[in-house]
Design a protein around this motif. Structure first.
Motif, PDB file in Angstrom:
ATOM      1  N   ALA A  65       0.841  -1.210   0.000  1.00  0.00           N
ATOM      2  CA  ALA A  65       0.000   0.000   0.000  1.00  0.00           C
ATOM      3  C   ALA A  65       0.865   1.244   0.000  1.00  0.00           C
ATOM      4  O   ALA A  65       2.077   1.183   0.203  1.00  0.00           O
ATOM      5  CB  ALA A  65      -0.916  -0.002   1.223  1.00  0.00           C
ATOM      6  N   ARG A  66       0.219   2.359  -0.243  1.00  0.00           N
ATOM      7  CA  ARG A  66       0.912   3.650  -0.148  1.00  0.00           C
ATOM      8  C   ARG A  66       0.461   4.420   1.086  1.00  0.00           C
ATOM      9  O   ARG A  66       1.168   5.279   1.581  1.00  0.00           O
ATOM     10  CB  ARG A  66       0.652   4.474  -1.401  1.00  0.00           C
ATOM     11  CG  ARG A  66       1.433   3.945  -2.599  1.00  0.00           C
ATOM     12  CD  ARG A  66       1.159   4.738  -3.826  1.00  0.00           C
ATOM     13  NE  ARG A  66      -0.027   4.109  -4.436  1.00  0.00           N
ATOM     14  CZ  ARG A  66      -0.770   4.633  -5.365  1.00  0.00           C
ATOM     15  NH1 ARG A  66      -0.497   5.827  -5.833  1.00  0.00           N
ATOM     16  NH2 ARG A  66      -1.788   3.991  -5.851  1.00  0.00           N
ATOM     17  N   THR A  67      -0.752   4.109   1.565  1.00  0.00           N
ATOM     18  CA  THR A  67      -1.295   4.811   2.729  1.00  0.00           C
ATOM     19  C   THR A  67      -1.874   3.806   3.707  1.00  0.00           C
ATOM     20  O   THR A  67      -2.576   2.880   3.313  1.00  0.00           O
ATOM     21  CB  THR A  67      -2.410   5.802   2.301  1.00  0.00           C
ATOM     22  OG1 THR A  67      -1.889   6.677   1.303  1.00  0.00           O
ATOM     23  CG2 THR A  67      -2.887   6.624   3.485  1.00  0.00           C
ATOM     24  N   PHE A  68      -1.571   3.998   4.980  1.00  0.00           N
ATOM     25  CA  PHE A  68      -2.090   3.164   6.060  1.00  0.00           C
ATOM     26  C   PHE A  68      -2.874   4.090   6.978  1.00  0.00           C
ATOM     27  O   PHE A  68      -2.309   4.989   7.592  1.00  0.00           O
ATOM     28  CB  PHE A  68      -0.927   2.504   6.806  1.00  0.00           C
ATOM     29  CG  PHE A  68      -1.340   1.562   7.900  1.00  0.00           C
ATOM     30  CD1 PHE A  68      -1.863   0.322   7.602  1.00  0.00           C
ATOM     31  CD2 PHE A  68      -1.178   1.913   9.225  1.00  0.00           C
ATOM     32  CE1 PHE A  68      -2.226  -0.561   8.616  1.00  0.00           C
ATOM     33  CE2 PHE A  68      -1.536   1.048  10.243  1.00  0.00           C
ATOM     34  CZ  PHE A  68      -2.059  -0.200   9.936  1.00  0.00           C
ATOM     35  N   ILE A  69      -4.185   3.902   7.038  1.00  0.00           N
ATOM     36  CA  ILE A  69      -5.054   4.762   7.841  1.00  0.00           C
ATOM     37  C   ILE A  69      -5.516   3.968   9.053  1.00  0.00           C
ATOM     38  O   ILE A  69      -6.030   2.853   8.919  1.00  0.00           O
ATOM     39  CB  ILE A  69      -6.276   5.233   7.022  1.00  0.00           C
ATOM     40  CG1 ILE A  69      -5.809   5.968   5.764  1.00  0.00           C
ATOM     41  CG2 ILE A  69      -7.176   6.115   7.876  1.00  0.00           C
ATOM     42  CD1 ILE A  69      -6.914   6.271   4.785  1.00  0.00           C
ATOM     43  N   THR A  70      -5.348   4.549  10.231  1.00  0.00           N
ATOM     44  CA  THR A  70      -5.720   3.839  11.448  1.00  0.00           C
ATOM     45  C   THR A  70      -6.223   4.796  12.518  1.00  0.00           C
ATOM     46  O   THR A  70      -5.784   5.938  12.589  1.00  0.00           O
ATOM     47  CB  THR A  70      -4.543   3.020  11.999  1.00  0.00           C
ATOM     48  OG1 THR A  70      -4.968   2.300  13.156  1.00  0.00           O
ATOM     49  CG2 THR A  70      -3.347   3.897  12.349  1.00  0.00           C
ATOM     50  N   ALA A  76       0.386   4.898  17.391  1.00  0.00           N
ATOM     51  CA  ALA A  76       0.874   6.250  17.653  1.00  0.00           C
ATOM     52  C   ALA A  76       2.396   6.317  17.640  1.00  0.00           C
ATOM     53  O   ALA A  76       2.980   7.347  17.314  1.00  0.00           O
ATOM     54  CB  ALA A  76       0.333   6.759  18.989  1.00  0.00           C
ATOM     55  N   ALA A  77       3.052   5.222  17.948  1.00  0.00           N
ATOM     56  CA  ALA A  77       4.521   5.185  17.965  1.00  0.00           C
ATOM     57  C   ALA A  77       5.123   5.163  16.566  1.00  0.00           C
ATOM     58  O   ALA A  77       6.315   5.393  16.396  1.00  0.00           O
ATOM     59  CB  ALA A  77       4.999   3.963  18.743  1.00  0.00           C
ATOM     60  N   VAL A  78       4.295   4.897  15.559  1.00  0.00           N
ATOM     61  CA  VAL A  78       4.785   4.786  14.186  1.00  0.00           C
ATOM     62  C   VAL A  78       4.808   6.183  13.570  1.00  0.00           C
ATOM     63  O   VAL A  78       3.850   6.628  12.952  1.00  0.00           O
ATOM     64  CB  VAL A  78       3.905   3.825  13.355  1.00  0.00           C
ATOM     65  CG1 VAL A  78       4.462   3.678  11.947  1.00  0.00           C
ATOM     66  CG2 VAL A  78       3.798   2.469  14.040  1.00  0.00           C
ATOM     67  N   THR A  79       5.905   6.870  13.794  1.00  0.00           N
ATOM     68  CA  THR A  79       6.058   8.236  13.292  1.00  0.00           C
ATOM     69  C   THR A  79       7.508   8.482  12.905  1.00  0.00           C
ATOM     70  O   THR A  79       8.394   7.702  13.231  1.00  0.00           O
ATOM     71  CB  THR A  79       5.667   9.283  14.360  1.00  0.00           C
ATOM     72  OG1 THR A  79       6.519   9.113  15.497  1.00  0.00           O
ATOM     73  CG2 THR A  79       4.215   9.149  14.776  1.00  0.00           C
ATOM     74  N   GLY A  80       7.708   9.578  12.232  1.00  0.00           N
ATOM     75  CA  GLY A  80       9.060  10.046  11.930  1.00  0.00           C
ATOM     76  C   GLY A  80       9.849   9.113  11.042  1.00  0.00           C
ATOM     77  O   GLY A  80       9.322   8.484  10.124  1.00  0.00           O
ATOM     78  N   ALA A  81      11.123   9.006  11.334  1.00  0.00           N
ATOM     79  CA  ALA A  81      12.049   8.250  10.500  1.00  0.00           C
ATOM     80  C   ALA A  81      11.735   6.762  10.483  1.00  0.00           C
ATOM     81  O   ALA A  81      12.171   6.052   9.593  1.00  0.00           O
ATOM     82  CB  ALA A  81      13.483   8.467  10.986  1.00  0.00           C
ATOM     83  N   GLY A  82      10.961   6.286  11.462  1.00  0.00           N
ATOM     84  CA  GLY A  82      10.650   4.864  11.522  1.00  0.00           C
ATOM     85  C   GLY A  82       9.597   4.404  10.532  1.00  0.00           C
ATOM     86  O   GLY A  82       9.436   3.213  10.308  1.00  0.00           O
ATOM     87  N   VAL A  83       8.863   5.350   9.944  1.00  0.00           N
ATOM     88  CA  VAL A  83       7.823   4.982   8.979  1.00  0.00           C
ATOM     89  C   VAL A  83       8.495   4.419   7.731  1.00  0.00           C
ATOM     90  O   VAL A  83       9.439   5.006   7.212  1.00  0.00           O
ATOM     91  CB  VAL A  83       6.947   6.203   8.622  1.00  0.00           C
ATOM     92  CG1 VAL A  83       5.934   5.849   7.550  1.00  0.00           C
ATOM     93  CG2 VAL A  83       6.235   6.733   9.863  1.00  0.00           C
ATOM     94  N   PRO A  84       8.005   3.270   7.262  1.00  0.00           N
ATOM     95  CA  PRO A  84       8.610   2.679   6.066  1.00  0.00           C
ATOM     96  C   PRO A  84       8.586   3.648   4.884  1.00  0.00           C
ATOM     97  O   PRO A  84       7.595   4.347   4.668  1.00  0.00           O
ATOM     98  CB  PRO A  84       7.720   1.459   5.789  1.00  0.00           C
ATOM     99  CG  PRO A  84       7.072   1.150   7.102  1.00  0.00           C
ATOM    100  CD  PRO A  84       6.920   2.461   7.802  1.00  0.00           C
ATOM    101  N   ALA A  85       9.670   3.683   4.124  1.00  0.00           N
ATOM    102  CA  ALA A  85       9.767   4.550   2.948  1.00  0.00           C
ATOM    103  C   ALA A  85       8.631   4.234   1.986  1.00  0.00           C
ATOM    104  O   ALA A  85       8.320   3.077   1.737  1.00  0.00           O
ATOM    105  CB  ALA A  85      11.112   4.355   2.265  1.00  0.00           C
ATOM    106  N   GLY A  86       7.998   5.271   1.465  1.00  0.00           N
ATOM    107  CA  GLY A  86       6.921   5.103   0.503  1.00  0.00           C
ATOM    108  C   GLY A  86       5.560   4.873   1.119  1.00  0.00           C
ATOM    109  O   GLY A  86       4.574   4.732   0.405  1.00  0.00           O
ATOM    110  N   LEU A  87       5.478   4.795   2.453  1.00  0.00           N
ATOM    111  CA  LEU A  87       4.208   4.568   3.128  1.00  0.00           C
ATOM    112  C   LEU A  87       3.853   5.783   3.966  1.00  0.00           C
ATOM    113  O   LEU A  87       4.661   6.270   4.753  1.00  0.00           O
ATOM    114  CB  LEU A  87       4.277   3.341   4.030  1.00  0.00           C
ATOM    115  CG  LEU A  87       2.985   2.957   4.742  1.00  0.00           C
ATOM    116  CD1 LEU A  87       1.930   2.483   3.740  1.00  0.00           C
ATOM    117  CD2 LEU A  87       3.239   1.869   5.789  1.00  0.00           C
ATOM    118  N   THR A  88       2.644   6.284   3.772  1.00  0.00           N
ATOM    119  CA  THR A  88       2.123   7.369   4.599  1.00  0.00           C
ATOM    120  C   THR A  88       1.232   6.747   5.660  1.00  0.00           C
ATOM    121  O   THR A  88       0.337   5.963   5.334  1.00  0.00           O
ATOM    122  CB  THR A  88       1.306   8.367   3.747  1.00  0.00           C
ATOM    123  OG1 THR A  88       2.152   8.919   2.748  1.00  0.00           O
ATOM    124  CG2 THR A  88       0.728   9.469   4.602  1.00  0.00           C
TER     125      THR A  88
END
Length: 95
Positions: A65-70, A76-88
Motif C-alpha cells: 500500500a501507499r497509505t495506512f489509515i488507522t 501512535a509510535a509509528v512516526t518520523g524516521a521509523g515509517v517505512p519509505a513510501g508509506l504514509t
C-alpha cells in the motif's frame, strides 16, 4: 482454539463485506515477499513495541500500500524516521 475463533470471525466479517458488494481482493505474493513481510513484522515489533498482529498489518501495508489509515492508538509510535519509505501513516483521532 482462541485463535481459531478469531480467524473464523475474521472470515465471516470478510465474507459479509464481500456479500454486501465491497470489492475484496487478495494480493498474491511469492515466498520471498512473505519472508520480507515476516522480517519487517519482527522489526516493527521491536522498533515500535507493536503486537504481532499490529506489526504484521503494518508490514503488509508497507509491502502493498501507499497509505495506512488507522484510529488504533497502538500505532501512535509509528512516526518520523521509523515509517517505512513510501508509506504514509495517517492517524485518525476521535474527539
Amino acid at each position: 482454539a482462541r485463535q481459531g475463533a478469531k480467524i473464523a470471525a475474521a472470515r465471516n466479517w470478510i465474507q459479509g463485506l464481500a456479500s454486501a458488494g465491497y470489492p475484496i481482493d487478495v494480493v498474491r505474493s511469492t515466498q520471498s515477499e512473505w519472508l520480507q513481510v515476516v522480517d519487517r513484522t519482527q522489526v516493527f515489533m521491536r522498533d515500535f513495541g507493536l503486537t504481532t498482529a499490529d506489526a504484521l498489518h503494518l508490514a503488509l501495508a508497507a509491502a502493498h500500500a501507499r497509505t495506512f489509515i488507522t484510529a488504533d492508538k497502538d500505532y501512535a509510535a509509528v512516526t518520523g524516521a521509523g515509517v517505512p519509505a513510501g508509506l504514509t501513516v495517517l492517524h485518525l483521532t476521535t474527539q
